[in-house]
Design an enzyme around this catalytic site. Structure first.
Site, short mmCIF file in Angstrom:
data_model
loop_
_atom_site.label_atom_id
_atom_site.label_comp_id
_atom_site.label_asym_id
_atom_site.label_seq_id
_atom_site.Cartn_x
_atom_site.Cartn_y
_atom_site.Cartn_z
CB ALA A 157 1.40 0.47 6.62
CG ASN B 53 8.35 -1.77 0.65
OD1 ASN B 53 7.73 -1.85 1.72
ND2 ASN B 53 8.96 -0.66 0.28
CE1 TYR C 43 8.87 5.28 2.79
CE2 TYR C 43 7.30 7.09 2.88
CZ TYR C 43 7.81 5.93 3.40
OH TYR C 43 7.26 5.39 4.54
N PRO D 273 0.79 -1.23 0.00
CG PRO D 273 -0.12 -1.09 2.14
CD PRO D 273 0.53 -2.06 1.19
CG ASN D 274 -0.29 4.33 1.23
OD1 ASN D 274 -1.27 4.84 0.68
ND2 ASN D 274 -0.36 3.80 2.44
CG ASP E 293 -0.41 -17.13 8.85
OD1 ASP E 293 0.62 -17.23 9.54
OD2 ASP E 293 -1.56 -17.18 9.32
NE ARG F 21 9.79 6.42 8.73
CZ ARG F 21 8.90 6.22 7.74
NH1 ARG F 21 9.11 5.25 6.86
NH2 ARG F 21 7.83 6.97 7.65
NE ARG G 200 6.74 4.63 10.03
CZ ARG G 200 5.66 4.78 9.23
NH1 ARG G 200 5.31 3.83 8.41
NH2 ARG G 200 4.95 5.89 9.28
CD GLU H 48 10.48 -7.03 6.64
OE1 GLU H 48 10.46 -8.14 7.20
OE2 GLU H 48 10.30 -5.95 7.24
NE ARG I 101 3.91 6.77 1.53
CZ ARG I 101 4.13 5.55 2.01
NH1 ARG I 101 4.66 4.62 1.22
NH2 ARG I 101 3.86 5.26 3.25
CG HIS J 212 10.96 -1.92 5.07
ND1 HIS J 212 9.59 -1.86 4.90
CD2 HIS J 212 11.20 -3.04 5.78
CE1 HIS J 212 9.04 -2.90 5.50
NE2 HIS J 212 10.00 -3.64 6.04
CB ILE J 213 12.19 3.03 0.55
CG1 ILE J 213 11.65 2.24 -0.65
CG2 ILE J 213 12.90 4.31 0.13
CD1 ILE J 213 10.42 2.87 -1.30
C1 DQA Z 1 8.09 1.33 4.04
C2 DQA Z 1 8.11 1.57 5.55
C3 DQA Z 1 6.73 1.34 6.16
O1 DQA Z 1 6.76 1.57 7.54
C4 DQA Z 1 5.73 2.30 5.54
O2 DQA Z 1 4.44 2.06 6.05
C5 DQA Z 1 5.75 2.26 4.05
C6 DQA Z 1 7.02 2.18 3.35
C7 DQA Z 1 9.45 1.64 3.39
O3 DQA Z 1 9.65 1.20 2.26
O4 DQA Z 1 10.27 2.34 3.97
O5 DQA Z 1 4.71 2.35 3.40
O6 DQA Z 1 7.81 -0.04 3.81
#
Ligand code: DQA
Length: 137
Positions: free
Chosen positions: A74, A71, A22, A9-10, A84, A104, A108, A95, A17, A97-98
């Site tokens: 959230a 990624n 990011y 998401p997002n 699962d 943070r 998170r 996994e 954003r 994350h940017i």
């Molecule tokens: C994220 C970190 C998450 O906490 C956040 O909700 C995101 C982006 C990152 O790539 O840094 O949407 O996954």
């Protein structure tokens, strides 16, 4: 080698954003350069804001692909169901994350992905995806 980059998401808003966190690059721009650089790899990309669609995609690729770079945005911090799904498939998941999620907010620092992932890469900007790809290669 077949690798899927799966964004949650997002992350469709990358480039617009919260650029201080990011960056300014859209994911499409980044993905195009990645595909050129790693022309020998069969690279796929999927993004969804919907938890169930992320799970469906993991099921779809999870017995035939060589790796998933996930990624989960959230959902990382909330989704037992995605955790699962990773447990239930054979394809290894990294996994990513940017941002450095551990620098943070405390919420998170929790990940439902991490216990089921091959590894975690966080805090290297868009390069986090590339480092994960390198590790699969
Ligand atoms: C994220 C970190 C998450 O906490 C956040 O909700 C995101 C982006 C990152 O790539 O840094 O949407 O996954």
């Amino acid at each position: 080698m077949k690798i899927l980059i799966l964004n949650g998401p997002n992350l469709n808003l990358l480039g617009k954003r919260e650029p201080a966190i990011y960056g300014n690059l859209t994911f499409d721009q980044f993905f195009e350069s990645l595909k050129k650089k790693y022309a020998d790899v069969e690279l796929y990309y999927y993004q969804s804001n919907i938890e169930g669609e992320i799970i469906n995609k993991l099921h779809e690729v999870g017995f035939s692909f060589d790796g998933v770079i996930l990624n989960a945005g959230a959902y990382t911090h909330t989704s037992i169901a995605i955790g699962d799904a990773i447990k239930g498939i054979e394809t290894p998941v990294i996994e990513v994350h940017i941002s450095n999620v551990y620098a943070r907010e405390e919420f998170r620092h929790v990940s439902y992905i991490a216990p089921n992932a091959k590894g975690i890469i966080a805090g290297f900007g868009m390069q986090s995806y590339e480092l994960a790809l390198e590790s699969f290669i």
